[in-house]
Design an enzyme around this catalytic site. Structure first.
Site, PDB file in Angstrom:
ATOM      1  N   GLU A   1       0.865  -1.189   0.000  1.00 45.89           N
ATOM      2  CA  GLU A   1       0.000   0.000   0.000  1.00 45.89           C
ATOM      3  C   GLU A   1       0.898   1.234   0.000  1.00 45.89           C
ATOM      4  O   GLU A   1       2.080   1.138   0.322  1.00 45.89           O
ATOM      5  CB  GLU A   1      -0.871   0.002   1.264  1.00 45.89           C
ATOM      6  CG  GLU A   1      -1.799  -1.191   1.308  1.00 45.89           C
ATOM      7  CD  GLU A   1      -2.716  -1.187   2.539  1.00 45.89           C
ATOM      8  OE1 GLU A   1      -2.676  -0.215   3.318  1.00 45.89           O
ATOM      9  OE2 GLU A   1      -3.465  -2.169   2.680  1.00 45.89           O
TER      10      GLU A   1
ATOM     11  N   SER B   1       1.965  -5.547  -9.769  1.00 40.94           N
ATOM     12  CA  SER B   1       2.350  -6.088 -11.072  1.00 40.94           C
ATOM     13  C   SER B   1       1.130  -6.733 -11.724  1.00 40.94           C
ATOM     14  O   SER B   1       0.321  -7.361 -11.032  1.00 40.94           O
ATOM     15  CB  SER B   1       3.446  -7.130 -10.907  1.00 40.94           C
ATOM     16  OG  SER B   1       4.521  -6.583 -10.183  1.00 40.94           O
TER      17      SER B   1
ATOM     18  N   GLU C   1       9.037 -17.321  -3.461  1.00 40.57           N
ATOM     19  CA  GLU C   1       9.065 -16.014  -4.127  1.00 40.57           C
ATOM     20  C   GLU C   1      10.499 -15.475  -4.221  1.00 40.57           C
ATOM     21  O   GLU C   1      10.934 -14.990  -5.258  1.00 40.57           O
ATOM     22  CB  GLU C   1       8.171 -15.037  -3.363  1.00 40.57           C
ATOM     23  CG  GLU C   1       8.129 -13.658  -3.990  1.00 40.57           C
ATOM     24  CD  GLU C   1       7.092 -12.735  -3.354  1.00 40.57           C
ATOM     25  OE1 GLU C   1       6.255 -13.230  -2.574  1.00 40.57           O
ATOM     26  OE2 GLU C   1       7.135 -11.528  -3.651  1.00 40.57           O
TER      27      GLU C   1
ATOM     28  N   GLY D   1      10.320  -7.674  -1.288  1.00 36.44           N
ATOM     29  CA  GLY D   1      11.066  -7.447  -0.046  1.00 36.44           C
ATOM     30  C   GLY D   1      12.399  -6.818  -0.378  1.00 36.44           C
ATOM     31  O   GLY D   1      13.178  -7.406  -1.133  1.00 36.44           O
TER      32      GLY D   1
HETATM   33  C1  LIG Z   1       8.065  -2.791 -10.286  1.00 33.68           C
HETATM   34  C2  LIG Z   1       7.477  -3.171  -8.965  1.00 33.68           C
HETATM   35  C3  LIG Z   1       6.607  -4.238  -8.893  1.00 33.68           C
HETATM   36  C4  LIG Z   1       6.009  -4.577  -7.675  1.00 33.68           C
HETATM   37  N1  LIG Z   1       5.073  -5.585  -7.642  1.00 33.68           N
HETATM   38  C5  LIG Z   1       4.358  -5.782  -6.509  1.00 33.68           C
HETATM   39  C6  LIG Z   1       3.242  -6.662  -6.508  1.00 33.68           C
HETATM   40  O1  LIG Z   1       2.927  -7.293  -7.516  1.00 33.68           O
HETATM   41  N2  LIG Z   1       2.520  -6.794  -5.366  1.00 33.68           N
HETATM   42  C7  LIG Z   1       2.837  -6.124  -4.229  1.00 33.68           C
HETATM   43  O2  LIG Z   1       2.148  -6.285  -3.240  1.00 33.68           O
HETATM   44  N3  LIG Z   1       3.894  -5.273  -4.192  1.00 33.68           N
HETATM   45  C8  LIG Z   1       4.651  -5.076  -5.305  1.00 33.68           C
HETATM   46  N4  LIG Z   1       5.710  -4.182  -5.304  1.00 33.68           N
HETATM   47  C9  LIG Z   1       6.008  -3.429  -4.078  1.00 33.68           C
HETATM   48  C10 LIG Z   1       7.318  -3.798  -3.423  1.00 33.68           C
HETATM   49  O3  LIG Z   1       7.234  -5.060  -2.849  1.00 33.68           O
HETATM   50  C11 LIG Z   1       7.666  -2.693  -2.404  1.00 33.68           C
HETATM   51  O4  LIG Z   1       8.063  -1.579  -3.151  1.00 33.68           O
HETATM   52  C12 LIG Z   1       8.741  -3.065  -1.441  1.00 33.68           C
HETATM   53  O5  LIG Z   1       8.286  -4.044  -0.561  1.00 33.68           O
HETATM   54  C13 LIG Z   1       9.278  -1.889  -0.644  1.00 33.68           C
HETATM   55  O6  LIG Z   1       8.278  -1.139  -0.049  1.00 33.68           O
HETATM   56  P1  LIG Z   1       8.236   0.440  -0.251  1.00 33.68           P
HETATM   57  O7  LIG Z   1       8.354   0.702  -1.666  1.00 33.68           O
HETATM   58  O8  LIG Z   1       7.053   0.963   0.470  1.00 33.68           O
HETATM   59  O9  LIG Z   1       9.551   0.951   0.454  1.00 33.68           O
HETATM   60  P2  LIG Z   1       9.746   1.271   2.005  1.00 33.68           P
HETATM   61  O10 LIG Z   1       9.287   0.139   2.802  1.00 33.68           O
HETATM   62  O11 LIG Z   1       9.194   2.606   2.296  1.00 33.68           O
HETATM   63  O12 LIG Z   1      11.319   1.325   2.112  1.00 33.68           O
HETATM   64  C14 LIG Z   1      12.099   2.479   1.834  1.00 33.68           C
HETATM   65  C15 LIG Z   1      13.546   2.200   2.185  1.00 33.68           C
HETATM   66  O13 LIG Z   1      13.637   1.987   3.598  1.00 33.68           O
HETATM   67  C16 LIG Z   1      14.286   0.768   3.851  1.00 33.68           C
HETATM   68  N5  LIG Z   1      13.801   0.176   5.085  1.00 33.68           N
HETATM   69  C17 LIG Z   1      12.541  -0.126   5.430  1.00 33.68           C
HETATM   70  N6  LIG Z   1      12.519  -0.702   6.626  1.00 33.68           N
HETATM   71  C18 LIG Z   1      13.801  -0.785   7.059  1.00 33.68           C
HETATM   72  C19 LIG Z   1      14.427  -1.297   8.246  1.00 33.68           C
HETATM   73  N7  LIG Z   1      13.731  -1.851   9.214  1.00 33.68           N
HETATM   74  N8  LIG Z   1      15.776  -1.204   8.333  1.00 33.68           N
HETATM   75  C20 LIG Z   1      16.508  -0.642   7.338  1.00 33.68           C
HETATM   76  N9  LIG Z   1      15.949  -0.143   6.219  1.00 33.68           N
HETATM   77  C21 LIG Z   1      14.617  -0.223   6.076  1.00 33.68           C
HETATM   78  C22 LIG Z   1      13.963  -0.084   2.655  1.00 33.68           C
HETATM   79  O14 LIG Z   1      14.857  -1.153   2.519  1.00 33.68           O
HETATM   80  C23 LIG Z   1      14.073   0.922   1.561  1.00 33.68           C
HETATM   81  O15 LIG Z   1      15.413   1.093   1.205  1.00 33.68           O
HETATM   82  C24 LIG Z   1       6.338  -3.861  -6.500  1.00 33.68           C
HETATM   83  C25 LIG Z   1       7.245  -2.802  -6.569  1.00 33.68           C
HETATM   84  C26 LIG Z   1       7.805  -2.435  -7.790  1.00 33.68           C
HETATM   85  C27 LIG Z   1       8.715  -1.266  -7.819  1.00 33.68           C
END
Ligand SMILES: Cc1cc2nc3c(=O)[nH]c(=O)nc-3n(C[C@H](O)[C@H](O)[C@H](O)COP(=O)(O)OP(=O)(O)OC[C@H]3O[C@@H](n4cnc5c(N)ncnc54)[C@H](O)[C@@H]3O)c2cc1C
Lengths: 381, 387
Positions: A127, A158, A243, A366
């Site tokens: 989300e 996706s 996955e 992840g």
């Molecule tokens: C092309 C693409 C396809 C995708 N497909 C899907 C899909 O089909 N279904 C779905 O549900 N999701 C999907 N995703 C989402 C994807 O899984 C998330 O983008 C990802 O899990 C990261 O979440 P976020 O983008 O909110 O980043 P955030 O969680 O906001 O992270 C931002 C940064 O903070 C870091 N961070 C967060 N927590 C910590 C911690 N505890 N310690 C250190 N660093 C931390 C992260 O590593 C990252 O560098 C997709 C994303 C992309 C870009």
């Protein structure tokens, strides 16, 4: 000696898929990239040729094949100059939720279409405010008699535009323990209250229709619940091993393909001094170093595939492999670009597209930081 | 030079304010996508005096140095990497004219260049040439009425829209030595016989265009011969030093731009009940990025100063280019990671900074070639062992 034992049937399957890709995918890759969409027909063609959901049992229209067929599909699709046709997400990530946790009726109803490619699937967990911290999701599912009402928004999904079916993670606002509040539901395209949002404008994976999804009082039958109510988090965890492994297999195969192309280029392109680029000692060493990394990755991942197929718990190792191989493919593209010098600036050179596409590997499924968190937790640190 | 002087700090401040006012995010994203040159932004930058600050005042320049030019590049790129680079590179090759041109050529063209009235391109590379410009096959032949040019140049930046080309040719009359017969000419793009191929789609710096250009019996006046390149290629190396510094400066700006965006983001984005900037790993990433930027900026300013002080040090300039562009790629890559999935979308800009940084790393002379040159200088001659 190979770690994985491919039979003649496997090999025949690989050849058939490679020929299919040469005819049906590679020539169209540029067009898909430009249109920012994968045509639905290619999913159907893949289904018809037997390249979707290969491990689904035959009673649901599947082929009942082992995981090595999935490996072959991931590896071969890594060699097609596009990464929008995310077959593995469909076959090895989303559909298994239904095969493992769906009721008999649900399986009979939905799985056959996913095997033929008539139904393209997606999984919606992320989300806008809940990415790495999945359990903080805000999308709610409220059970009301025979139906469930879903409200909330998802992003980065996706296949978001093409999907005919989405596995949606949503939480029960009444349940205080976040780890017990999440459930998984199947939502069909066209259900009132379910809307597909805009396609995201991305650096790479242009042909992939990653998008937002909205649920606004979206009412679904309660039979569409997968597994037990509140069991979502555990189901997600159970499926994550596969996955992550899928990501690692794709990263190693992708890196290998990129490197093969670069080696070809360096052998066949003359430098100003009239000798092939590959005669430079620095170039030769770089190629050797990258080849070593690809081989290390492949050896590690092939072993994990064997262990995974053997039913072993390799959560730590698959998380390690996801972070290491995705960093490795990024590093490989980056260094390969350096070897092609300014040819790499032009999109004519496919390395540019590769660089734009692989950047997301260390983020999706992840982030690599989360992979290291998981490893350290399981390692008792 | 460890600290900028007062005037240099002022320049920084004013360029920053300028870019903030003139570079609009949505518009820049659109220009990148549609490969459109930022014409109006370039004109405004020129009007404000940011183009050719290192040209003398008599040619409409700022009579300042390469350091100041680098500061401008840096600041423009912080606000918008692609627009900044497009503006700076819109007068590419002009240093050749500045350093070696005749007074009449300089009078005619430099004010137009710094005034943003015309765009110039460097047309040096060819399909088979390398970073050292071996194997140049474009030929210039001297006739009574002028020079006649024939050949094909590859990957000319802005070749599609340039008003003048600085073109490196082999001089026909002196073709015995393999690499001692080169010269640089100024060619008006309106001359007949110039065939511009289709624009190439590029990985980054998409507001510029990349084209191959064929020169087919192009006749130019005798006086457009700017300079013949000596055996030691001193002229090419001096010119290249300036380009290397400029690339290093743009790269430093790009790194800073991505860094500043990351800094704001990590203080806002929350996961696991904390701002992501509170995680130790995030903090260490920021520390690493800041270190990279500090180093890039120091070596770039030092390299620029060697040119201003009249002792251009090609090796230092090469080090600056290699290390600042590498830092830019690393910092922008990390910025994307810090933005998570959002970093992969165009909306948050850092993906564009990353692509631009990589293109800067590939641009100009190759990394490997520059290392060869740095090593040449560091190691010097080694006595061959007797068999
Ligand atoms: C092309 C693409 C396809 C995708 N497909 C899907 C899909 O089909 N279904 C779905 O549900 N999701 C999907 N995703 C989402 C994807 O899984 C998330 O983008 C990802 O899990 C990261 O979440 P976020 O983008 O909110 O980043 P955030 O969680 O906001 O992270 C931002 C940064 O903070 C870091 N961070 C967060 N927590 C910590 C911690 N505890 N310690 C250190 N660093 C931390 C992260 O590593 C990252 O560098 C997709 C994303 C992309 C870009």
């Amino acid at each position: 000696m190979e770690i994985l034992e491919y039979t003649d049937e496997h090999k025949e399957f690989r050849n058939r898929l490679r020929e299919f890709a040469i005819k049906e995918i590679i020539p169209l890759a540029d067009e898909w990239e430009e249109n920012h969409l994968i045509p639905k027909e290619i999913w159907q063609k893949m289904g018809k040729a037997g390249f979707l959901c290969t491990n689904v049992p035959s009673e649901y229209g599947g082929h009942g094949l082992d995981f090595l067929y999935s490996v072959i599909i991931i590896e071969e699709l890594s060699r097609t100059n596009q990464s929008g046709l995310v077959v593995s997400l469909h076959s090895d990530i989303v559909v298994p939720y239904i095969t493992s946790y769906g009721s008999e009726e649900i399986k009979k109803k939905y799985i056959p279409g996913t095997v033929t490619g008539d139904t393209i699937t997606a999984v919606a967990m992320t989300e806008p405010d809940a990415g790495s911290d999945l359990v903080s999701m805000k999308t709610t599912a409220i059970h009301d008699g025979d139906s469930v009402v879903i409200n909330g928004s998802k992003t980065f999904i996706s296949n978001g535009i093409n999907c005919g079916l989405v596995v949606v993670a949503a939480c029960d606002p009444e349940e205080p323990d976040p780890y017990r509040s999440i459930s998984l539901y199947i939502v069909e395209e066209g259900t009132p209250g379910f809307e597909k949002g805009k396609k995201l404008d991305k650096m790479g994976m242009h042909s992939q229709d990653t998008s937002e999804l909205f649920f606004n009082n979206c009412k679904i039958p309660k039979e569409n619940l997968l597994g037990d109510k509140g069991g979502g988090f555990i189901m997600l965890m159970e499926k994550l091993q596969q996955e992550r492994l899928v990501c690692a297999i794709g990263a190693v195969a992708g890196a290998q393909y990129i490197l093969e192309n670069t080696i070809d280029y360096c052998k066949n392109t003359l430098s100003g001094s009239g000798k092939p680029l590959s005669k430079s000692q620095a170039t030769r060493f770089a190629i050797v170093e990258m080849s070593t990394e690809v081989k290390l990755g492949k050896t590690f991942v092939d072993k994990l595939i064997a262990e995974h197929m053997n039913g072993e718990n390799v959560v730590i190792e698959t998380s390690m492999s996801k972070y290491w191989t995705t960093e490795m493919i990024k590093r490989t593209v980056d260094r390969c670009l350096d070897l092609t010098e300014d040819y790499g600036i032009s999109e004519e050179c496919l390395l540019g597209r590769a660089m734009r596409d692989v950047r997301v590997h260390s983020i999706f499924a992840g982030t690599n930081e989360i992979m290291k968190e998981i490893c350290s937790k399981f390692m008792g640190l | 030079m460890f600290e900028l002087n007062k005037m240099q700090k002022e320049i920084r401040k004013s360029v920053r304010a300028f870019a903030k006012g003139e570079f609009e995010k949505e518009q820049c994203m659109e220009m990148d996508k549609s490969c459109k040159f930022p014409e109006s932004q370039k004109n405004k930058a020129a009007d404000t005096g940011y183009l050719g600050v290192h040209f003398p005042e008599e040619f409409n320049g700022g009579s300042l140095g390469v350091v100041e030019n680098a500061l401008i590049a840096e600041e423009l790129c912080i606000k918008d990497s692609t627009t900044g680079c497009a503006i700076m590179l819109s007068i590419m090759g002009s240093e050749f004219l500045l350093r070696y041109g005749s007074d009449s050529l300089k009078k005619r063209y430099l004010p137009e260049l710094s005034g943003g009235k015309i765009i110039s391109s460097e047309a040096f590379s060819e399909q088979t040439s390398d970073s050292e410009f071996l194997n140049i096959n474009t030929v210039a032949e001297k006739t009574d009425s002028g020079w006649v040019l024939n050949g094909k140049k590859a990957n000319v930046i802005n070749g599609d829209s340039s008003d003048i080309f600085f073109i490196l040719c082999k001089i026909e009359e002196n073709q015995d030595g393999r690499d001692n017969s080169l010269a640089v000419f100024l060619v008006d793009s309106s001359r007949s016989g110039i065939i511009v191929d289709e624009k190439k789609d590029s990985l980054g710096l998409r507001m510029l265009n990349w084209v191959d250009i064929t020169f087919n019996n192009v006749t130019i006046p005798l006086e457009n011969h700017i300079v013949s390149i000596g055996n030691d290629k001193k002229e090419l190396y001096l010119y290249r030093s300036e380009i290397l510094v400029q690339i290093a400066a743009m790269a430093t700006g790009i790194a800073k731009g991505a860094y500043e965006r990351s800094l704001s983001y990590i203080k806002l984005r929350e996961q696991f009940g904390k701002k992501i900037g509170e995680f130790q790993i995030t903090r260490h990433k920021i520390a690493e990025m800041a270190t990279q930027i500090e180093l890039a900026s120091l070596i770039t300013h030092k390299a620029a100063q060697t040119i201003d002080s009249g002792k251009p040090d090609y090796a230092i300039c090469a080090m600056a280019k290699n290390s600042a562009t590498r830092s830019a790629v690393k910092v922008t890559d990390e910025a994307i990671q810090l933005f998570g999935g959002y970093g992969f979308t165009s909306e948050y800009e850092v993906e564009r900074y990353y692509r631009d940084a990589k293109v800067l790393e590939l641009l100009g002379s190759s990394k490997s070639f520059l290392k060869d040159k740095i090593a040449d200088k560091e190691i010097g001659r080694i006595k061959k062992s007797k068999k």
